[in-house]
Design a protein around this motif. Structure first.
Motif, PDB file in Angstrom:
ATOM      1  N   LEU A  97     -46.433 -54.386  25.447  1.00 44.12           N
ATOM      2  CA  LEU A  97     -47.731 -53.781  25.768  1.00 44.12           C
ATOM      3  C   LEU A  97     -48.802 -54.182  24.764  1.00 44.12           C
ATOM      4  O   LEU A  97     -49.999 -54.088  25.057  1.00 44.12           O
ATOM      5  CB  LEU A  97     -47.602 -52.255  25.803  1.00 44.12           C
ATOM      6  CG  LEU A  97     -46.842 -51.656  26.986  1.00 44.12           C
ATOM      7  CD1 LEU A  97     -46.641 -50.158  26.762  1.00 44.12           C
ATOM      8  CD2 LEU A  97     -47.599 -51.899  28.280  1.00 44.12           C
ATOM      9  N   PHE A 148     -45.403 -51.080  31.092  1.00 44.04           N
ATOM     10  CA  PHE A 148     -46.079 -49.805  31.345  1.00 44.04           C
ATOM     11  C   PHE A 148     -45.272 -48.929  32.303  1.00 44.04           C
ATOM     12  O   PHE A 148     -45.101 -47.720  32.060  1.00 44.04           O
ATOM     13  CB  PHE A 148     -47.471 -50.064  31.927  1.00 44.04           C
ATOM     14  CG  PHE A 148     -48.149 -48.817  32.415  1.00 44.04           C
ATOM     15  CD1 PHE A 148     -48.732 -47.930  31.514  1.00 44.04           C
ATOM     16  CD2 PHE A 148     -48.192 -48.514  33.767  1.00 44.04           C
ATOM     17  CE1 PHE A 148     -49.342 -46.773  31.963  1.00 44.04           C
ATOM     18  CE2 PHE A 148     -48.804 -47.359  34.222  1.00 44.04           C
ATOM     19  CZ  PHE A 148     -49.378 -46.488  33.319  1.00 44.04           C
ATOM     20  N   ARG A 180     -50.900 -49.493  38.933  1.00 43.79           N
ATOM     21  CA  ARG A 180     -50.611 -50.923  38.941  1.00 43.79           C
ATOM     22  C   ARG A 180     -51.320 -51.631  40.096  1.00 43.79           C
ATOM     23  O   ARG A 180     -51.673 -52.803  40.000  1.00 43.79           O
ATOM     24  CB  ARG A 180     -49.096 -51.145  39.073  1.00 43.79           C
ATOM     25  CG  ARG A 180     -48.346 -51.014  37.802  1.00 43.79           C
ATOM     26  CD  ARG A 180     -48.839 -51.994  36.744  1.00 43.79           C
ATOM     27  NE  ARG A 180     -48.788 -53.379  37.207  1.00 43.79           N
ATOM     28  CZ  ARG A 180     -49.564 -54.338  36.720  1.00 43.79           C
ATOM     29  NH1 ARG A 180     -50.452 -54.081  35.790  1.00 43.79           N
ATOM     30  NH2 ARG A 180     -49.465 -55.581  37.174  1.00 43.79           N
TER      31      ARG A 180
END
Length: 283
Positions: free
Chosen positions: A117, A155, A205
Motif C-alpha cells: 500500500l 487494500f 475499488r
C-alpha cells in the motif's frame, strides 16, 4: 417551565449549521446540474449562457454521444466487473487465511502485503507496461484486468481481514465441530455475514477502476479501449465539427458514462453505508 432549545425548534447555531449543510449540498449537486443542462444545448446556446435551462432542447446530443461511447462503455463494464469480482474472490481467500488460520510466517506475509500500500502506483507503471507487453495474453482485456486485480489486493485484504477477525469465534468453532471445512466456513458463514463489508470494498475499488485512464490508454488497443479513453478522444475531436466544439454532445457523453455508477449506488447505497460505518462485522 420553558421548553428546551431542542423542543422549541432550531436554535441560531442549529440554523447556521443547517444552512451550511444545505449550501454544501447544493455545491455538491452543481456539477450534476451543469452537465445535465448543457448536455441539452446546441453549440450556440452553450456559448450564450452556461447556467440557464435552454428554451429549445437538443436530445440529439445523446444520440451522437451514444454512438461514440457504446462500445467503450461495454468494454468498461467487462473490465470493471471482472476485475472487482476477481479482486473480492482472491482477497476473501487471503483475508480468511490471515484472519482465521494459523500457519508459519502469517504475520510476515501480512506485513509484506500491507507494505504494498505504501508503493505509489505511478512508480510501477513503466515496469508493469513492459511486463504486460512481454506476456502472450489471449485477450487484450487481460492486459488491464490482471494488473487491476493485483493493485486492488492489499487494500481489500486489509479491510476484509479486519472484518473476518471480528466474527464471533464461538459460532465458527461450533461450525467446525459440525464438520465444516474452511471453504464451507468461508462460503456459508463468513461471506454472508460480511456482505456489507464486501459491497463497500467492491464500490471503493469499482470507482477507480471505472475511471482509470492512464494504464488503459497504454495497454489496450482501439477495439478494447475503455470509457475514459473514449471520452478523452471524444473531447479531442469526436465532439467537434468544422465550426466549433460540440460541448453539448460531450456533456451528454459524461451523463451517459455516469449512469451505470449512479444506478449501482442507488441499489447498493444501504449496504455501502452499513459497511463503511460499522468498521467491522458484529456478532
Amino acid at each position: 417551565m420553558s421548553a428546551g432549545p431542542g423542543r422549541s425548534g432550531f436554535t441560531p447555531g442549529e440554523a447556521v449549521r443547517q444552512a451550511i449543510l444545505v449550501l454544501l449540498g447544493l455545491l455538491a449537486l452543481f456539477p450534476l446540474y451543469f452537465t445535465t443542462v448543457n448536455s441539452l444545448k446546441s453549440p450556440v446556446q452553450y456559448a450564450e449562457n452556461l447556467l440557464n435551462i435552454p428554451a429549445t432542447l437538443h436530445p440529439e446530443n445523446y444520440t451522437l454521444a451514444w454512438n461514440q461511447i457504446q462500445g467503450p462503455l461495454l468494454n468498461s463494464v467487462v473490465v470493471t466487473v471482472t476485475s472487482v469480482l476477481a479482486t473480492l474472490v482472491l482477497a476473501s481467500l487471503s483475508a480468511y487465511a490471515f484472519a482465521l488460520m494459523d500457519f508459519p510466517g502469517r504475520h510476515l506475509l501480512f506485513g509484506l502485503t500491507l507494505a504494498l500500500l505504501l508503493v505509489p502506483e505511478f512508480l510501477t507503471l513503466i515496469p508493469l507496461y513492459v511486463q504486460i507487453r512481454a506476456l502472450p495474453l489471449p485477450s487484450n482485456y487481460l492486459a488491464l484486468i490482471l494488473p487491476t486485480i493485483a493493485i486492488g489486493q492489499p487494500f481489500a485484504i486489509l479491510v476484509l481481514r479486519a472484518a473476518f477477525e471480528a466474527l464471533p469465534k464461538d459460532m465458527l468453532e461450533a461450525a467446525r465441530l459440525d464438520g465444516a471445512g474452511h471453504l464451507q466456513l468461508l462460503w456459508r458463514i463468513v461471506l454472508p455475514i460480511a456482505r456489507p463489508i464486501l459491497i463497500s470494498v467492491a464500490i471503493i475499488r469499482l470507482i477507480p477502476v471505472w475511471n482509470e485512464y492512464l494504464l488503459p490508454s497504454l495497454v489496450l488497443d482501439e477495439a478494447h479501449r475503455t470509457l475514459p479513453v473514449a471520452l478523452v478522444n471524444f473531447q479531442g475531436g469526436g465532439a467537434s465539427n468544422a465550426g466549433a466544439p460540440n460541448y453539448g454532445a460531450l456533456m451528454a457523453s459524461y451523463v451517459l458514462s455516469a449512469l451505470p455508477l449512479v444506478a449501482l449506488f442507488a441499489f447498493l447505497m444501504r449496504y455501502y453505508i452499513q459497511g463503511v460505518t460499522s468498521g467491522g462485522v458484529k456478532g
